[in-house]
Write a protein that holds these residues in place. Structure first.
Motif, short mmCIF file in Angstrom:
data_model
loop_
_atom_site.label_atom_id
_atom_site.label_comp_id
_atom_site.label_asym_id
_atom_site.label_seq_id
_atom_site.Cartn_x
_atom_site.Cartn_y
_atom_site.Cartn_z
N VAL A 86 -15.03 -6.92 -20.42
CA VAL A 86 -14.41 -5.75 -21.03
C VAL A 86 -14.77 -5.76 -22.52
N ILE A 87 -15.20 -4.62 -23.05
CA ILE A 87 -15.55 -4.51 -24.46
C ILE A 87 -14.36 -3.91 -25.20
N ILE A 88 -13.75 -4.73 -26.08
CA ILE A 88 -12.59 -4.29 -26.86
C ILE A 88 -13.02 -4.11 -28.31
N VAL A 89 -12.88 -2.90 -28.82
CA VAL A 89 -13.23 -2.59 -30.20
C VAL A 89 -11.94 -2.52 -31.03
N LEU A 90 -11.92 -3.28 -32.11
CA LEU A 90 -10.82 -3.21 -33.07
C LEU A 90 -11.38 -2.48 -34.30
N MET A 91 -10.87 -1.28 -34.55
CA MET A 91 -11.47 -0.39 -35.54
C MET A 91 -10.48 -0.02 -36.63
N SER A 92 -10.95 0.00 -37.88
CA SER A 92 -10.12 0.50 -38.97
C SER A 92 -9.75 1.95 -38.69
N GLY A 93 -8.58 2.35 -39.18
CA GLY A 93 -8.11 3.72 -38.94
C GLY A 93 -8.70 4.70 -39.93
N ASN A 94 -7.85 5.57 -40.46
CA ASN A 94 -8.33 6.62 -41.36
C ASN A 94 -8.64 6.12 -42.77
#
Length: 258
Positions: free
Chosen positions: A32-40
């Motif tokens: 499973v590819i889990i992306v943790l991404m900065s918001g706005n």
């Protein structure tokens, strides 16, 4: 089931990020590819040029399975705090592998992090005209022979250090991949390549240039947030007293006198 974690900003999502995603998937196609991404808001303290929903959508359509937001508190911090928060959250999401870009992917960043522990708070940092980060990098090079001065290497080291300090070496494997084509801080697009840095793409957008061959995102627009918010910042600097300015988080000594 295995889970691979990616720590991202996608400001904006471009072909280099797509390469990163595809490389992560190729390491373990069943994970499973889990992306943790900065918001706005992103690490330099400015708003992202595309809102978090559009960036999350393109990541999912490009191969990610899940996208989670890195909370504002961590997203706008210096690299070490950014990494500590991101690794803690990805561990809570049960990843067992972290894939990231690096200028020197053959480096053992975990070993480097272990060797660096004794350097934290080193009182031998004598160059008072240099930042702590510069002094630390010089001390690390003297201790290990590795020159930590490339943007992705610095983040790679920060991730490894967070994994080491949180005692997650047996839980999270790190997989550096070679950053290709453009430097992280490259400010102009490479006309001979379909991969350019996010910095270069934002600059090209600000100059009204076509970037459609560099990103799968469509109808990108550039907003000059620095110009948009400068008058507000100037007003606060003029009207706040020294004590108020000094109370702002991460205001360094001396800024209050400018």
């Amino acid at each position: 089931m295995n889970a691979t974690g990616l720590i991202t900003e996608y400001n904006p999502f471009h072909n280099g990020h797509l390469y990163h995603l595809n490389q992560a998937k190729s390491i373990d196609p069943d994970a499973v590819i889990i992306v943790l991404m900065s918001g706005n808001w992103v690490q330099r303290g400015t708003p992202a040029i595309v809102d978090k929903w559009q960036r999350a959508d393109i990541a999912l359509r490009s191969g990610a399975d899940l996208v989670f937001e890195l909370p504002f508190y961590f997203a706008v911090q210096p690299g070490d705090i950014f990494a500590q928060g991101a690794i803690r959250l990805l561990n809570d999401l049960s990843i067992n592998r972290l894939v990231f870009g690096s200028e020197h992917p053959n480096t053992d960043f975990i070993e480097l992090a272990e060797q660096s522990v004794l350097l934290d708070g080193d009182e031998s940092f004598t160059n008072k005209n240099a930042t702590y980060a510069s002094n630390f990098a010089n001390a690390l090079q003297k201790e290990t022979g590795f020159k930590l001065d490339q943007a992705n290497d610095i983040l790679a080291f920060s991730y490894a250090k967070a994994i080491y300090q949180q005692k997650l070496m047996d839980k999270i494997e790190i997989k550096p991949i070679k950053r290709i084509s453009s430097d992280y801080h490259q400010s102009y697009i490479d006309t001979d390549s379909k991969i350019s840095s996010a910095t270069a793409i934002r600059r090209a957008l600000s100059e009204g240039k076509d970037v459609s061959n560099l990103t799968p995102m469509h109808d990108l627009e550039y907003t000059d947030y620095e110009k948009k918010y400068f008058d507000l910042l100037k007003y606060r600097l003029i009207t706040d007293n020294i004590g108020q300015i000094r109370s702002v988080y991460q205001v360094n000594e001396g800024i209050d006198f400018y």
